[in-house]
Scaffold this motif. Structure first.
Motif, PDB file in Angstrom:
ATOM      1  N   GLN A 149       2.382   5.201  -5.460  1.00 16.58           N
ATOM      2  CA  GLN A 149       1.022   4.688  -6.896  1.00 16.58           C
ATOM      3  C   GLN A 149       0.262   6.047  -7.210  1.00 16.58           C
ATOM      4  O   GLN A 149      -0.129   5.824  -8.234  1.00 16.58           O
ATOM      5  CB  GLN A 149       0.048   3.381  -5.981  1.00 16.58           C
ATOM      6  N   ALA A 150       0.418   6.469  -6.297  1.00 12.55           N
ATOM      7  CA  ALA A 150      -0.663   7.918  -6.668  1.00 12.55           C
ATOM      8  C   ALA A 150       0.194   8.673  -7.550  1.00 12.55           C
ATOM      9  O   ALA A 150      -0.274   8.950  -8.526  1.00 12.55           O
ATOM     10  CB  ALA A 150      -0.938   8.648  -5.929  1.00 12.55           C
ATOM     11  N   LEU A 151       1.521   8.525  -7.438  1.00 11.70           N
ATOM     12  CA  LEU A 151       2.718   9.711  -7.933  1.00 11.70           C
ATOM     13  C   LEU A 151       2.639   9.681  -9.614  1.00 11.70           C
ATOM     14  O   LEU A 151       2.038   9.614 -11.008  1.00 11.70           O
ATOM     15  CB  LEU A 151       4.130   9.996  -7.836  1.00 11.70           C
ATOM     16  N   HIS A 179       0.865  -1.509  -0.124  1.00 13.61           N
ATOM     17  CA  HIS A 179       0.098  -0.347  -0.772  1.00 13.61           C
ATOM     18  C   HIS A 179       0.849   1.283  -0.054  1.00 13.61           C
ATOM     19  O   HIS A 179       0.544   2.360   0.781  1.00 13.61           O
ATOM     20  CB  HIS A 179      -1.000  -0.117   1.078  1.00 13.61           C
ATOM     21  N   GLN A 207      -2.092  17.608  -5.221  1.00 14.30           N
ATOM     22  CA  GLN A 207      -2.172  17.307  -3.881  1.00 14.30           C
ATOM     23  C   GLN A 207      -1.172  17.490  -2.876  1.00 14.30           C
ATOM     24  O   GLN A 207      -1.368  18.154  -1.857  1.00 14.30           O
ATOM     25  CB  GLN A 207      -1.973  15.582  -3.884  1.00 14.30           C
ATOM     26  N   SER A 231       0.230   7.105 -11.206  1.00 10.72           N
ATOM     27  CA  SER A 231      -0.895   6.902 -11.555  1.00 10.72           C
ATOM     28  C   SER A 231      -1.587   7.876 -12.640  1.00 10.72           C
ATOM     29  O   SER A 231      -2.421   8.430 -13.636  1.00 10.72           O
ATOM     30  CB  SER A 231      -2.080   6.198 -10.989  1.00 10.72           C
ATOM     31  N   THR A 232      -0.527   9.286 -11.474  1.00 13.58           N
ATOM     32  CA  THR A 232      -1.001  10.578 -12.380  1.00 13.58           C
ATOM     33  C   THR A 232      -1.004  11.464 -13.207  1.00 13.58           C
ATOM     34  O   THR A 232      -0.285  12.388 -13.762  1.00 13.58           O
ATOM     35  CB  THR A 232      -1.465  11.122 -10.949  1.00 13.58           C
ATOM     36  N   HIS A 266       2.200  19.735  -8.929  1.00 12.30           N
ATOM     37  CA  HIS A 266       1.554  18.671  -8.375  1.00 12.30           C
ATOM     38  C   HIS A 266      -0.129  19.096  -7.338  1.00 12.30           C
ATOM     39  O   HIS A 266       0.028  19.524  -5.721  1.00 12.30           O
ATOM     40  CB  HIS A 266       1.799  17.837  -7.221  1.00 12.30           C
ATOM     41  N   MET A 304       0.758   4.369  -0.961  1.00 10.44           N
ATOM     42  CA  MET A 304      -0.046   5.251  -1.358  1.00 10.44           C
ATOM     43  C   MET A 304       1.154   6.320  -1.967  1.00 10.44           C
ATOM     44  O   MET A 304       0.423   6.303  -3.660  1.00 10.44           O
ATOM     45  CB  MET A 304      -1.077   5.953  -0.256  1.00 10.44           C
ATOM     46  N   THR A 305       1.625   7.220  -1.937  1.00 13.01           N
ATOM     47  CA  THR A 305       2.374   8.110  -1.973  1.00 13.01           C
ATOM     48  C   THR A 305       2.800   8.292  -3.951  1.00 13.01           C
ATOM     49  O   THR A 305       2.756   8.657  -4.889  1.00 13.01           O
ATOM     50  CB  THR A 305       3.152   8.996  -1.333  1.00 13.01           C
TER      51      THR A 305
END
Length: 624
Positions: free
Chosen positions: A362-364, A357, A405, A366-367, A403, A359-360
């Motif tokens: 993966q978030a980067l 998980h 976020q 995916s975007t 970014h 998250m950070t």
């Protein structure tokens, strides 16, 4: 160079060998005095150790230099077997090559031997055997290359160790890590014992065999950037050296290890690693990490300054079988990130479930691709200033991600992700087009001033996964920027290892007129000779060299000698040299004195918006 691989062979060794064939017909019937009449004086006085050897392999004549090298009188070597003097029978290949020269079937051969002088000292010698013209005899020459071998060893040490802390650097660390994984995999004697069972108490009961496991503490300093920014790199470097000493002490005093210490390395910046081979389990790694935290929390007294720092540590421990160096470091990097995210000044153990998980990251990831289309990226430019005239000659384009976020992110937060998922191709193309467009716009707005060149970083994957040559040609045509005003920067490791398609692309770009620069030169295992065969026009010296140029009062003569040698070498190869991380006028003065061409760093300017660069065009206000 023909012959056999180099090896530590001593003259005392004389394995059995097939004797050389007897002479059935002599073509060198003249006495040695007649043959060497014109050359005897030169032969005797020559500094190179030499001997004339007959077809049976016996010494006919030896000069004084050979006698001195072997610790005896030259005349005493006559009629001795030449092969025994330098142990040419130590291995089959060398012995065969030597006999082929004696028989006239081979023109010459050369090998390296480690000889033992009668006084007990060892020396490295380069042995050459070649025919004597118009004779059936051969000339054996021995050159003492001990100094050269020592220099090579010293150069390798410099290349594999960090100049600030004297610790092994990233290159040597990964070399040792890969070797340790391979060794531990082969010596995995405890396949059914979990790491939790290998406690301090049970470890010693497993005898002398390896555990088949490996551990890693990966750390960086909390707040080190603030020390550099407020107190300067000189204090920062002293702090790094002091931290290195404490880490080494912790590693040497680890009560679990039986071999007396672990490998401590500086991987770059304020990042360090402690490699634990034959790990006794997570308890050992946890105790080691805790001892490091305690050691670093003690204040440092540096040049009258009392500093306190802490560290965040990622701890990974696993079986070596099936583990790769890359995988281990990725896990360590993730765990270090967790330690910082959890509040810093702590160690965190790798957790596979938590790793699922991330998250950070993966978030980067995916975007990242749609972020290019949404226009979330921007370029800033850092001036490249001529050290001789103080004028801005060019700029380096540096990408930023605004970014929604996470705020403004520097390249090191997302470029690695872009390279992994392939989005670096699209992002790199956008950076290249935007930078060329801006450079052309500056040229239009300031037609009377010398145009600035723009330098753009290129990832190796851009060469493999896209037609970089076509992209560059198309963007230059689209923007109207002249090819010589574009410079592409690749890392040293990427350029030095170029072959096949990457090398062809670099050559095509160079033929087009685009300049190729090696970025961060000196951080890797540099193959200087390879430079002459690459289409490179610029070397950018890594900032670690420049930081040694603090001021005359605290100068490091070795740093200046190294940089001066690199600059001279580059100039002889037709290359220009840019020094990165120039922060003081003293550094700039010394770099200018040794002939460095351009400088880049906070002394002149940080990376700034395009309109600020426009104000600097044609100005010599940056002269120091």
């Amino acid at each position: 160079m023909s012959g056999t691989p180099e090896g530590p062979v001593h003259t005392q060794l004389s394995p059995a060998r097939e004797p050389a064939p007897p002479i059935t017909e002599r073509h060198d019937a003249l006495p040695i005095d007649a043959e060497l009449h014109d050359y005897r004086a030169a032969f005797r006085a020559a500094q190179l150790a030499m001997a004339v050897v007959d077809q049976n392999g016996l010494v006919v004549a030896a000069n004084d230099a050979l006698g001195t090298l072997l610790g005896t009188e030259a005349d005493a070597l006559t009629e001795q077997t030449a092969a025994d003097l330098v142990d040419l029978a130590a291995d089959g290949r060398t012995w065969h090559a030597y006999r082929e020269v004696l028989r006239g079937r081979r023109s010459r051969f050369r090998c390296t031997r480690r000889l033992k002088h009668p006084d007990g000292r060892s020396l490295w010698a380069e042995v050459t055997v070649s025919p004597v013209p118009d004779s059936r005899r051969v000339l054996l020459s021995i050159a003492d290359i001990s100094d050269r071998r020592e220099l090579q060893a010293r150069l390798r040490h410099l290349q594999m160790h960090d100049p600030v802390t004297r610790l092994p650097n990233r290159t040597l660390f990964f070399e040792r890590l890969s070797a340790a994984l391979e060794t531990a995999s082969q010596e995995d004697e405890l396949p059914n014992i979990g790491s939790s069972d290998l406690s301090h108490g049970s470890y010693s009961s497993y005898g002398h065999g390896g555990t088949g496991r490996i551990g890693l503490c990966y750390l960086d300093l909390d707040g080190f950037k603030a020390v550099n920014d407020t107190m300067g790199h000189r204090i920062g470097d002293r702090l790094l050296a002091a931290v290195a000493a404490r880490l080494t002490e912790c590693a040497d005093n680890d009560g679990y290890t039986r071999s007396g210490g672990h490998l401590v390395a500086r991987l770059g910046g304020d990042e360090f690693a402690i490699l634990v081979e034959d790990s006794a389990g997570t308890e050992q790694l946890a105790d080691l990490a805790q001892s490091v935290l305690c050691a670093l929390q003690q204040p440092f007294d540096l040049a009258g300054q009392r500093l306190s720092v802490s560290a965040s540590i990622g701890v990974v421990e696993r079986g070596a079988r099936g583990t790769t160096a890359t995988g281990l470091m990725q896990a360590a990097d993730t765990t270090l990130y967790w330690a910082k995210a959890d509040g810093k000044a702590r160690w965190t153990l790798f957790d596979p479930e938590r790793n699922a998980h991330r998250m950070t990251r993966q978030a980067l990831s995916s975007t990242l691709r749609p972020a290019v289309e949404r226009g979330e990226f921007a370029l800033e430019y850092q001036p490249l200033v001529g050290l001789a005239d103080g004028a801005v000659h060019g700029v380096e384009a540096l990408v930023r991600w605004n970014h929604p976020q996470f705020g403004t992110l520097p390249p090191n937060r997302f470029v690695g992700i872009a390279e992994e998922d392939g989005s670096i191709v699209e992002l790199g193309r956008w950076v290249l087009r935007t930078a060329c467009t801006q450079a052309r716009q500056w040229q239009k707005d300031h037609p009377r001033e010398r145009p600035l060149f723009v330098s753009v970083n290129v990832a190796v994957r851009q060469v493999w996964d896209s037609d970089l040559v076509a992209d560059v040609a198309g963007i230059l045509a689209e923007t109207g920027l002249a090819p010589h005003l574009l410079q592409l920067e690749l890392t040293e490791s990427a350029v030095m290892g170029s072959a096949g398609r990457p090398l062809q692309a670099l050559q095509a770009l160079s033929d087009m007129g685009v300049r190729i620069a090696i970025d961060d030169f000196g951080t890797g295992y540099s193959n200087l000779a390879y430079l002459s065969r690459l289409p490179v026009s610029v070397l950018k010296l890594d900032g670690s060299f420049v930081r040694g140029f603090q001021d005359e009062a605290h100068a490091n003569p070795a740093d200046e000698l190294i940089v001066e040698a690199l600059v001279q070498l580059a100039h002889r190869l037709g290359l220009t040299v840019t020094a990165e991380c120039v922060e003081t006028s003293g550094q700039a003065t010394r770099l200018r004195r040794i002939g460095c061409d351009t400088g880049q760093g906070w002394l002149y300017s940080r990376a700034v918006a395009p309109d600020r660069i426009a104000e600097l065009i044609g100005s010599t206000a940056l002269s120091v």
